[in-house]
Design a protein around this motif. Structure first.
Motif, PDB file in Angstrom:
ATOM      1  N   GLU A   4       5.267   6.714   3.687  1.00  0.00           N
ATOM      2  CA  GLU A   4       4.691   5.368   3.640  1.00  0.00           C
ATOM      3  C   GLU A   4       3.929   5.125   2.342  1.00  0.00           C
ATOM      4  O   GLU A   4       3.360   6.061   1.754  1.00  0.00           O
ATOM      5  N   LYS A   5       3.911   3.862   1.935  1.00  0.00           N
ATOM      6  CA  LYS A   5       3.105   3.468   0.787  1.00  0.00           C
ATOM      7  C   LYS A   5       1.745   2.985   1.273  1.00  0.00           C
ATOM      8  O   LYS A   5       1.644   2.309   2.295  1.00  0.00           O
ATOM      9  N   THR A  24      -3.514  10.721  -2.833  1.00  0.00           N
ATOM     10  CA  THR A  24      -2.367  11.241  -3.574  1.00  0.00           C
ATOM     11  C   THR A  24      -2.203  12.736  -3.324  1.00  0.00           C
ATOM     12  O   THR A  24      -1.084  13.257  -3.328  1.00  0.00           O
ATOM     13  N   HIS A  29       2.223   7.852  -1.643  1.00  0.00           N
ATOM     14  CA  HIS A  29       2.295   6.910  -2.767  1.00  0.00           C
ATOM     15  C   HIS A  29       1.171   5.881  -2.583  1.00  0.00           C
ATOM     16  O   HIS A  29       1.138   5.187  -1.573  1.00  0.00           O
ATOM     17  N   ASP A  31      -1.160   2.650  -4.202  1.00  0.00           N
ATOM     18  CA  ASP A  31      -1.457   1.601  -5.176  1.00  0.00           C
ATOM     19  C   ASP A  31      -2.895   1.144  -4.992  1.00  0.00           C
ATOM     20  O   ASP A  31      -3.440   1.208  -3.881  1.00  0.00           O
ATOM     21  N   HIS A  46       5.934  -5.481  -1.504  1.00  0.00           N
ATOM     22  CA  HIS A  46       6.139  -4.103  -1.075  1.00  0.00           C
ATOM     23  C   HIS A  46       5.713  -3.925   0.382  1.00  0.00           C
ATOM     24  O   HIS A  46       4.666  -4.429   0.788  1.00  0.00           O
ATOM     25  N   TYR A  48       3.879  -2.034   2.851  1.00  0.00           N
ATOM     26  CA  TYR A  48       2.872  -0.976   2.949  1.00  0.00           C
ATOM     27  C   TYR A  48       2.689  -0.553   4.401  1.00  0.00           C
ATOM     28  O   TYR A  48       2.610  -1.382   5.304  1.00  0.00           O
TER      29      TYR A  48
END
Length: 241
Positions: A4-5, A24, A29, A31, A46, A48
């Motif tokens: 998953e982001k 991280t 991943h 942001d 995106h 998320y």
């Protein structure tokens, strides 16, 4: 677990950088954006799985952003980042649909544990919705009177009425249903359902139980989940006949 982001919405760049580094290290991943406006642009582009959201953002506050996220992306998990003194903001945020909150300052291990818990809840929900090849609980259904819980579809029925539960609400109800008439303290529920052993997060339990009760009582006025004053909460199976 799905890869998953994660989106961190934090206007303090140093705190945002610290959180990004801590997550991280879990091979996620991550942001980072510094405003609600930038967050909305990112979210539109995106998918998320989890958003860590500071309440005190410039222009649009974090509570308003939380509401917008949950209105349009109901399966995205939201963890609020709050100050220790902002009890009311935490309560309001949870009532708006946030899945959890964490108080600043926090330890890296606590943050990582909470993130992993929410990603696990989301993975279970998506696996059941997609009916993919993920392992299915050997227990296919759980019935307590008129309450029927189907694990393969991650669906709950009260009589003939389907309930629209979040992943955490589902897990909370399952835990109660597996132990009818057993009284659990808020700390026990945090430990068993959320997997947290940290004290001071009882608002999380209170708000989820309130939301779960409201959904149950849309179809049955009798209190299915009862408060045992000074002790905790229990599921009363006699109300489900």
């Amino acid at each position: 677990m799905r890869h998953e982001k994660i989106l961190v919405v934090e206007d303090d760049r140093e705190i945002g950088k610290l959180i990004t580094t801590q997550l991280t290290s879990l091979n996620l991943h991550v942001d980072h954006v510094v405003s609600a406006e930038l967050a909305l642009k990112k979210i539109a582009k995106h998918p998320y799985g989890l958003i860590l959201l500071d309440i005190n953002l410039p222009q649009m506050d974090g509570l308003s952003l939380c509401r917008k996220i949950k209105e349009h992306y109901s399966t995205t998990s939201v963890i609020l980042l709050t100050a220790l003194s902002s009890d009311m903001d935490r309560v309001i945020g949870l009532e708006m649909g946030a899945d959890d909150y964490i108080c600043k300052p926090f330890f890296a291990r606590e943050l990582q544990a909470r993130v992993k818990t929410q990603l696990r809840h989301r993975a279970q929900l998506l696996a059941s919705q997609n009916n993919d090849n993920s392992p299915v609980d050997s227990e296919q259904t759980l019935n307590v009177g008129s309450l029927n819980i189907e694990f393969s579809s991650h669906q709950v029925y009260l009589g003939k009425q389907a309930l629209n539960l979040t992943a955490t609400e589902f897990d909370l109800l399952v835990y109660f249903a597996r132990h009818p008439n057993h009284v659990f303290s808020r700390q026990q529920l945090l430990d068993k359902v959320w997997g947290y052993q940290h004290s001071g997060y009882e608002h999380t339990v209170n708000s989820h139980i309130n939301r779960l009760r409201a959904k149950l009582e849309e179809h049955q006025q009798a209190p299915i989940i009862e408060t045992v004053w000074g002790v905790g909460y229990k599921l009363n199976p006699s109300q489900l006949n």
